[in-house]
Design a protein around this motif. Sequence first.
Motif, mmCIF file in Angstrom:
data_model
loop_
_atom_site.group_PDB
_atom_site.id
_atom_site.type_symbol
_atom_site.label_atom_id
_atom_site.label_comp_id
_atom_site.label_asym_id
_atom_site.label_seq_id
_atom_site.Cartn_x
_atom_site.Cartn_y
_atom_site.Cartn_z
ATOM 1 N N PRO A 30 0.825 -1.234 0.000
ATOM 2 C CA PRO A 30 0.000 0.000 0.000
ATOM 3 C C PRO A 30 0.850 1.271 0.000
ATOM 4 C CG PRO A 30 -0.909 -1.593 1.548
ATOM 5 C CD PRO A 30 0.405 -2.156 1.085
ATOM 6 N N GLN A 31 2.143 1.131 0.261
ATOM 7 C CA GLN A 31 3.018 2.310 0.225
ATOM 8 C C GLN A 31 3.686 2.487 -1.135
ATOM 9 O OE1 GLN A 31 3.527 -0.047 2.979
ATOM 10 N NE2 GLN A 31 1.889 1.140 3.942
ATOM 11 N N SER A 32 3.527 1.527 -2.038
ATOM 12 C CA SER A 32 4.209 1.578 -3.337
ATOM 13 C C SER A 32 3.636 2.687 -4.223
ATOM 14 C CB SER A 32 4.062 0.247 -4.079
ATOM 15 O OG SER A 32 4.613 -0.795 -3.322
ATOM 16 N N ASP A 33 4.497 3.297 -5.014
ATOM 17 C CA ASP A 33 4.076 4.334 -5.961
ATOM 18 C C ASP A 33 3.257 3.680 -7.086
ATOM 19 O OD1 ASP A 33 4.185 6.098 -8.353
ATOM 20 O OD2 ASP A 33 5.357 7.369 -7.014
ATOM 21 N N LEU A 34 2.054 4.195 -7.312
ATOM 22 C CA LEU A 34 1.153 3.547 -8.277
ATOM 23 C C LEU A 34 1.626 3.750 -9.718
ATOM 24 C CD1 LEU A 34 -2.268 4.518 -6.634
ATOM 25 C CD2 LEU A 34 -0.985 2.395 -6.394
ATOM 26 N N ILE A 35 2.156 4.916 -10.019
ATOM 27 C CA ILE A 35 2.635 5.171 -11.378
ATOM 28 C C ILE A 35 3.873 4.310 -11.660
ATOM 29 C CG2 ILE A 35 3.520 6.906 -12.985
ATOM 30 C CD1 ILE A 35 0.675 7.545 -12.284
ATOM 31 N N GLU A 36 4.777 4.286 -10.704
ATOM 32 C CA GLU A 36 5.987 3.470 -10.889
ATOM 33 C C GLU A 36 5.645 1.992 -11.004
ATOM 34 O OE1 GLU A 36 8.874 4.296 -7.883
ATOM 35 O OE2 GLU A 36 9.143 6.376 -8.547
ATOM 36 N N ALA A 37 4.555 1.588 -10.369
ATOM 37 C CA ALA A 37 4.136 0.175 -10.454
ATOM 38 C C ALA A 37 3.597 -0.167 -11.841
ATOM 39 C CB ALA A 37 3.083 -0.114 -9.398
ATOM 40 N N GLU A 73 -2.083 4.707 -0.169
ATOM 41 C CA GLU A 73 -2.494 5.446 1.027
ATOM 42 C C GLU A 73 -2.780 6.916 0.727
ATOM 43 O OE1 GLU A 73 0.742 4.573 3.631
ATOM 44 O OE2 GLU A 73 -0.159 2.679 4.311
ATOM 45 N N THR A 74 -1.918 7.548 -0.101
ATOM 46 C CA THR A 74 -2.150 8.963 -0.409
ATOM 47 C C THR A 74 -3.423 9.128 -1.248
ATOM 48 O OG1 THR A 74 -0.633 8.745 -2.268
ATOM 49 C CG2 THR A 74 0.252 9.715 -0.245
#
Lengths: 86, 465
Positions: A30-37, A73-74
């Motif tokens: 849940p802390q991972s960057d969504l765009i980078e993913a 989360e953000t």
Amino acid sequence: MTEWSVQRLAQLVFEIVRDQLVAVGDDFTPQSDLIEAGLDSIGVTQLMLALEERTGVWVDEGLLTPELLSSSETLAACVHEQLAQS
Amino acid sequence: MSSSLRADAVPPVAAGAVTSGGPRIVPLTGSDCFLRAFDDEVRRYNGASHVSQLILRLGPGFDVEVLRRLVHEVTVVVPLMRAPIRRRYGVGLPVYRTDLADRMPLPVVTVHASEPDGGPTGPLPDAFAARMNDRFLGRRGRLLHFDVVPYADGARGTDLAMSWLHMLFDGTGSETFIAQLDRYFQGTRGAADLMTYDRPPAPREQMSARGQRARAWRAHIAHLGASPPRSLAGPLRSVPQDLRLRVETLGVEETARAIERAKALAGFLTPMLFYLAVTIRAHDRVFRARGLDPGSYVVPLPVNLRPKGVDGAIFRSHVSLLWFQVQQEQVSDLEGLIADLKRQRHASIKGGLVEGGVAAMEFVRFLPKRLYARMTRRGMAGELCSFFFAYTDQFVPAAQSFLGAEILNGFHAPAVTPSPGSCLAMSLRGARLNVTHVYQSDVLAEEEIETMRRSVRADLIGEAS
């Protein structure tokens, strides 16, 4: 008052991205960057539509910024704010 | 520029070399079949093929013999690169017959003589546009061709064009191929790593649900056809394909302004809608100057369907299409136009038209390609669309060099059918935006091309044209 806490929303965002939108590894959290993913613009729209279906609130994509998509989360905090205003 | 042949020999594959393992056949995707139908149409009506191109403008240090060797080594390992495309036993789905690839010729690397004062920052070599008008033979495995123009024997740099029959790669796949070829050159990846024939994700829905999606997609296309577009070329016609190619590279500051405007007007997630609006307005200038009624502007926007977050799916096309339609009276207001494109995009995604496009293209794979093309054109009064458009963001962002030579610039020249006969493609290489215009020679006059160029620049950087 909304039944959705920020934490629950973050888990929901995390699960939708992981299970439906992006091929991610075990290190995706849940802390991972969504765009980078790997979430692209179509994916973001599909994510917002899935969130609308679950929560009943539409978050205009025009409000989204790279910072808000920097983690589940953000983004959840943003959605939660919209829910509170609805 | 002269395009006389200087060296065109294909070295033989080493004795005993055989195509490696892997599947004996690789089915074409739905979008491959869509492209195959138009390749067939171009072949019959325009005497050419539906060929896409990726162009690299390289600094000194490029060795064509290294390219030739690598391409041949990789082709031996990856049979799909020269596999004939046929229907098995003449019926069923079209497939790459990788089991027959060993009998097919290897991809050719052609070296052309250069103009004495030419260089990789000057005009593009004529040989590149000429290759787009060449005939590729999918049935005989002729799918890929490289053209190389070294300046002062490479001391002043080299221009390189990779051309392919459009089914072999889509834009993303071609960039991944180039990046992987360079990693293979550097020794960080093996040739076998290129052999990714990733299947599109298996549909999660039942056949009946997919049928429903395909019908909804058909209904959407029929709705667009109720106010059909008119291209600058007019409907399908029998003329020799004669595509021309121009590129304009914006400066660093101009590019920064364009990116900022795209973000401000279309949002950071959908900059492509800003570039699409710019493209619509550029074509509209020509329609207005001719006093020609465009009907409505109808434009497809490719959507990349690769599984996100994975490195692969190099070969075949993995796309769906989002269709946009605007009326001429909407075009004068750039902000209003972008707002409407955003609304249409959202409605299409919400309506499941991305998946619907996939379902429709999957179903019609079984149809004869001529019928497929005819069905598509019939819905729009003989047209495919108003024009083509593509925005592909950063071009090969992971690579700074290719086979040891610095990449000075790079971009796509997309395949264009003589009708609609015009395509604007935009992409970024580092901090500079490239605008590539591919057009059929008899569709646009010189002053109209200049009108479009000025319109695009003015809208991109926010100045009056």
